[in-house]
Design a protein around this motif. Sequence first.
Motif, mmCIF file in Angstrom:
data_model
loop_
_atom_site.group_PDB
_atom_site.id
_atom_site.type_symbol
_atom_site.label_atom_id
_atom_site.label_comp_id
_atom_site.label_asym_id
_atom_site.label_seq_id
_atom_site.Cartn_x
_atom_site.Cartn_y
_atom_site.Cartn_z
ATOM 1 N N TRP A 71 6.443 -7.467 -2.307
ATOM 2 C CA TRP A 71 5.096 -6.921 -2.161
ATOM 3 C C TRP A 71 5.022 -5.477 -2.653
ATOM 4 N N GLY A 72 6.033 -4.687 -2.307
ATOM 5 C CA GLY A 72 5.982 -3.259 -2.603
ATOM 6 C C GLY A 72 5.961 -2.968 -4.085
ATOM 7 N N ALA A 73 6.815 -3.629 -4.858
ATOM 8 C CA ALA A 73 6.860 -3.370 -6.298
ATOM 9 C C ALA A 73 5.510 -3.678 -6.944
ATOM 10 N N MET A 74 4.812 -4.681 -6.427
ATOM 11 C CA MET A 74 3.476 -4.969 -6.935
ATOM 12 C C MET A 74 2.485 -3.852 -6.585
ATOM 13 N N GLY A 75 2.779 -3.103 -5.528
ATOM 14 C CA GLY A 75 1.950 -1.934 -5.227
ATOM 15 C C GLY A 75 2.097 -0.860 -6.294
ATOM 16 N N ALA A 76 3.340 -0.608 -6.711
ATOM 17 C CA ALA A 76 3.563 0.348 -7.798
ATOM 18 C C ALA A 76 2.890 -0.146 -9.076
ATOM 19 N N ALA A 77 2.993 -1.447 -9.342
ATOM 20 C CA ALA A 77 2.349 -2.017 -10.526
ATOM 21 C C ALA A 77 0.834 -1.823 -10.466
ATOM 22 N N ARG A 78 0.266 -2.045 -9.280
ATOM 23 C CA ARG A 78 -1.192 -1.900 -9.130
ATOM 24 C C ARG A 78 -1.629 -0.469 -9.391
ATOM 25 N N ALA A 79 -0.846 0.507 -8.923
ATOM 26 C CA ALA A 79 -1.191 1.902 -9.163
ATOM 27 C C ALA A 79 -1.234 2.207 -10.659
ATOM 28 N N CYS A 80 -0.273 1.653 -11.397
ATOM 29 C CA CYS A 80 -0.230 1.873 -12.846
ATOM 30 C C CYS A 80 -1.381 1.153 -13.539
ATOM 31 N N LEU A 81 -1.672 -0.048 -13.103
ATOM 32 C CA LEU A 81 -2.794 -0.789 -13.671
ATOM 33 C C LEU A 81 -4.105 -0.062 -13.410
ATOM 34 N N ASP A 82 -4.308 0.426 -12.195
ATOM 35 C CA ASP A 82 -5.531 1.161 -11.872
ATOM 36 C C ASP A 82 -5.676 2.401 -12.745
ATOM 37 N N GLU A 132 0.815 -1.218 0.000
ATOM 38 C CA GLU A 132 0.000 0.000 0.000
ATOM 39 C C GLU A 132 0.848 1.267 0.000
ATOM 40 N N LEU A 133 1.961 1.249 0.710
ATOM 41 C CA LEU A 133 2.835 2.424 0.714
ATOM 42 C C LEU A 133 3.453 2.643 -0.661
ATOM 43 N N GLU A 134 3.872 1.562 -1.318
ATOM 44 C CA GLU A 134 4.501 1.719 -2.628
ATOM 45 C C GLU A 134 3.473 1.977 -3.720
ATOM 46 N N TYR A 135 2.217 1.683 -3.461
ATOM 47 C CA TYR A 135 1.151 2.095 -4.383
ATOM 48 C C TYR A 135 1.221 3.605 -4.592
ATOM 49 N N VAL A 136 1.554 4.324 -3.534
ATOM 50 C CA VAL A 136 1.677 5.775 -3.637
ATOM 51 C C VAL A 136 3.057 6.160 -4.144
ATOM 52 N N ASP A 137 4.118 5.623 -3.528
ATOM 53 C CA ASP A 137 5.465 5.978 -3.991
ATOM 54 C C ASP A 137 6.492 5.023 -3.377
ATOM 55 N N SER A 138 7.454 4.613 -4.201
ATOM 56 C CA SER A 138 8.493 3.695 -3.732
ATOM 57 C C SER A 138 9.329 4.293 -2.613
ATOM 58 N N GLY A 139 9.443 5.610 -2.583
ATOM 59 C CA GLY A 139 10.252 6.251 -1.546
ATOM 60 C C GLY A 139 9.737 5.972 -0.153
ATOM 61 N N TRP A 140 8.423 5.877 -0.001
ATOM 62 C CA TRP A 140 7.872 5.647 1.338
ATOM 63 C C TRP A 140 7.988 4.198 1.757
ATOM 64 N N ARG A 141 7.840 3.265 0.820
ATOM 65 C CA ARG A 141 8.115 1.882 1.185
ATOM 66 C C ARG A 141 9.595 1.703 1.499
ATOM 67 N N THR A 142 10.442 2.427 0.784
ATOM 68 C CA THR A 142 11.873 2.367 1.058
ATOM 69 C C THR A 142 12.175 2.819 2.472
ATOM 70 N N LEU A 143 11.509 3.867 2.927
ATOM 71 C CA LEU A 143 11.741 4.327 4.300
ATOM 72 C C LEU A 143 11.414 3.221 5.293
ATOM 73 N N VAL A 144 10.270 2.572 5.110
ATOM 74 C CA VAL A 144 9.877 1.499 6.020
ATOM 75 C C VAL A 144 10.875 0.348 5.944
ATOM 76 N N SER A 145 11.394 0.069 4.747
ATOM 77 C CA SER A 145 12.381 -0.999 4.592
ATOM 78 C C SER A 145 13.696 -0.658 5.281
ATOM 79 N N VAL A 146 14.195 0.551 5.033
ATOM 80 C CA VAL A 146 15.467 0.954 5.637
ATOM 81 C C VAL A 146 15.359 0.970 7.156
#
Length: 402
Positions: free
Chosen positions: A267-278, A84-98
């Motif tokens: 999981w996160g990269a699929m969030g970005a994919a879902r945003a593009c698909l939507d 869900e975070l990467e649906y909006v932007d990879s930078g925010w999922r990256t923060l949670v990962s780091v």
Amino acid sequence: MTDPVDAVFDLDALLTDEERGWRDRAREFARTRLAPVVEADFDAGYFRGELVPELGAAGFLGMHLSGYGCAGAGPVAYGLACHELEYVDSGWRTLVSVQGSLAMTAIAKYGSEAQREAWLPRMATGEAIGCFALTEPAGGSDPAAMTTRARFDGGEWVLDGAKRWIGLASEASVAVVWARTDAAGEEALGDADGAAAGGRVRGFVVPTDAAGFAATPIAGKRSMRTSIQCDVALDGVRLPADAVLPGARGLSAPFTCLGEARYGITWGAMGAARACLDAAVARSRSREVFGRPIGAMQLTQAKLADMLVEYEKGMLLALHLGRAKERGALTPEQVSVGKLNAVREAIGIASQARTILGGDGVTDEFPVMRHLANLESVRTYEGTDEIHQLVLGRALTGSPAF
């Protein structure tokens, strides 16, 4: 209106109530707190650090860890939050990962009780940000060639070296720095094998206000512009003897942390994919040419169908890995399958979505070009495509080709 993707792909039926609850909480946060500002932040190259405590309050920082103020959520719940975070932007999922998968995991798994007590509660709330300093300017995918050194001098550790592409380092209060020790240090730690070898890779808990520690944000990025990556210089950084992570001996420790981050990327990269698909589905319904919506055209429907199939496969793979992780059965090779597939398919979905959006797809009216740019960074970090291919090739043939 029923979501057309969810109507075809009923993922909810495979989730527990608790997992759906975490997913919904992350979705609400991402779409109400992050989405309204993400395009402006990306354009400005602005890291909205003031939202980090809100992420902590919602329980997303180190959420897969237990104790010390961490939520103790399951692997699938954590993956859904990344999605869900990467649906909006990879930078925010990256923060949670780091923060969680790298820095907090290193301290939780390999740190002393004093180190855990000192840092994990503050990191879980977002009061303290952490970073994970492994990659070096000339090292890249070869951490065994690490040149950062930790020598033992007068009962203290002295760190010298350089790191590059270290997420959040200029915002961090604490850095987990990986360095190669000397024989004297290994002798002081009581590791005869490490002393005989002349040293080994160890992790160190480094307050970023220590003299000699400097983090400089990398300028000129055309990707990951809502987050920060830095060059880190370590110039005679003196640390007490107990700054070392006592449980980390060799590269297996940082690799374990990287495995946690790679799992989240699946999981996160699929969030970005879902945003593009939507975005592509919505545009196919609203844009008309030749007197009817483009979604009524055969070629557009074929593109959407192919995108949906790859998205569903990616999500089912992520879920499979999550269930294996629950059982303690997830292997590094399986994580490599997940990371390699997710990012590669997400880039393909985003690229195909751009064609459906036409010329408008390159504007910030849609998130697709931003996701494409971000995914090129996600493709490179936590192991390039080539590294994961070689991991899998070794597993298949029994012959390392690194």
